[in-house]
Design an enzyme around this catalytic site. Sequence first.
Site, PDB file in Angstrom:
ATOM      1  N   CYS A 165      66.964  53.034 -31.400  1.00 26.01           N
ATOM      2  CA  CYS A 165      66.553  53.199 -32.800  1.00 26.01           C
ATOM      3  C   CYS A 165      65.076  52.911 -33.037  1.00 26.01           C
ATOM      4  O   CYS A 165      64.340  53.762 -33.544  1.00 26.01           O
ATOM      5  CB  CYS A 165      67.377  52.281 -33.698  1.00 26.01           C
ATOM      6  SG  CYS A 165      69.152  52.518 -33.594  1.00 26.01           S
TER       7      CYS A 165
ATOM      8  N   HIS B  22      63.064  51.039 -38.257  1.00 23.10           N
ATOM      9  CA  HIS B  22      64.054  50.027 -37.915  1.00 23.10           C
ATOM     10  C   HIS B  22      63.776  48.802 -38.778  1.00 23.10           C
ATOM     11  O   HIS B  22      62.656  48.294 -38.802  1.00 23.10           O
ATOM     12  CB  HIS B  22      63.995  49.652 -36.430  1.00 23.10           C
ATOM     13  CG  HIS B  22      65.188  48.865 -35.999  1.00 23.10           C
ATOM     14  ND1 HIS B  22      65.340  47.529 -36.289  1.00 23.10           N
ATOM     15  CD2 HIS B  22      66.305  49.230 -35.316  1.00 23.10           C
ATOM     16  CE1 HIS B  22      66.491  47.111 -35.813  1.00 23.10           C
ATOM     17  NE2 HIS B  22      67.106  48.113 -35.221  1.00 23.10           N
TER      18      HIS B  22
END
Length: 528
Positions: free
Chosen positions: A74, A129
């Site tokens: 991510c 993130h």
Amino acid sequence: MPQGKKLSILVTLLVTSCVFKTTAGLKDVLFIAVDDLRPDLGTYGIDVVKSPNIDKLASESLVFDRAYCQVAMCSPSRASLLTGRRPDTNHVWKIAGDEYWRTTTNATTIPQYFKENGYVSAGIGKIFHPGSPSGNDDIQYSWSVPYFHAPADTTGNNPSWHSFDNNATNLQDGKLVDYTITTMKEIKENRTKGDNRPFFLALGIHKPHLPFFCAEKYFDMYPPAEQIEPPKNTDVPKNFPPIARGLCAINRFNDTKEFFPHFNKCKTDVQESFHGKDCQIPLNYTRVLRRAYYSCVSQTDALIGEVINEMTSLGLADDTIIVLWGDHGWQLGEHNHWCKMSNFEDATRVPFMLRVPGVTDKGMRTSALVELIDIFPTITELAGIKVPPMCPVGNKQPLVCVEGTSLTPLLQNPNMDFKKAAFSQFPRPYYGMSVIPDEPVFDSESEENVMGYSIRVDQYRFTEWYRFNHITATPNFTDIWGTELYNHTEPTMSFNDENENMAGDSDKQDLVESLRKILQAGWRAAMP
């Protein structure tokens, strides 16, 4: 006609094809990110998954059949996409507080660039993130208005593949979508009062990220788990190098471990056991998890449909570019792997589509090799603002530059030859990979000691693992820890490829050497 002139004409047509409500004739942008979404969608030929809203969007978009992330994780994938810079330029390779791009190299982000060019830049959900890896959503630089997060779903004592509610509005992603719709209504209202600034509206949806909770009605869209097809390739590839074995966060969720006690026999720092039969998720649980993943995808599809339908009702859709992307792929038991964190096709290939009003209305597809890092220059060109320059060679980079390629030529000719290769990479060690059989001990268990660089070319995937200096972000091409070559000359497009590593085959050595030269020459040499 020269290519540059063709591009100029194309962009002029894009900018003048509609009647704009924004100042300076700029396009609005709806930027939709979906976490852990692999191309398991109807538009990609996966009929088992119910995704009518995304499929409808695809029918009005340029759909990229071979799009790839830069890191199958991510934080580094999003950092690369949102800054337009490669992981080795950003020095962001994993989820870590000390790998925030502004403290490693600094760079301008997509929402920041739009904001600096007169846009209202609004962020909702998971775009960067969250937390320290992004400096808390990069709120100091990237957004015009306060950022919005919704609280995470409370799973209680339910296993991660069970739902607990029949109303997605009550769940985290439903709240994000409600806020998005409210924001669009406010934009529309402000425009009636004379605020004609264009908007860059970013929505980050969490599902189908673990845990696999979603509204019950989306589970009801699928047959019982025992009727769900498992992967056909549940074993690791033949001749698979140990360094390439990905680890999975699935065994870090307590609610999952409770139902998978065999994980207790899997020591994540001893690779022989982690990918042995003792650690393979039983077939019945594999079916349950795959059904739950599909159900979460269908919930996400429905929520995306709500956003686009409301945008249409508000009269905003005709002037809005829509970008839909997944941050990386996901493995659902293929190669005895779950999650991402590898350089496999399943982990690096992503869904990606681009809707441009007046240009893609009848739908377009391309099999050109493209990368998520190409989004930054593409949407700036299509929106009508100045495209950031290509980053110069060398370590010192300006605040505004990109390392991707604008995809606008593919809007004119989807079948044209484009990139020679798409580049991905993944570091080792990761999640406790402190020991690799028959290899030296890592210098550190927390830093990037070895980097796996992977290229997807027209018919093959080639990956090589090199000793890596994380301070200088440079590989040692002479210190090789593993080589992989997978045949994609007849791709199934159904996640059943890459079952045999052919890198050691005597009749493939010329091919290995030619692909090694492409990989080591780097992404600049592969540009169109």
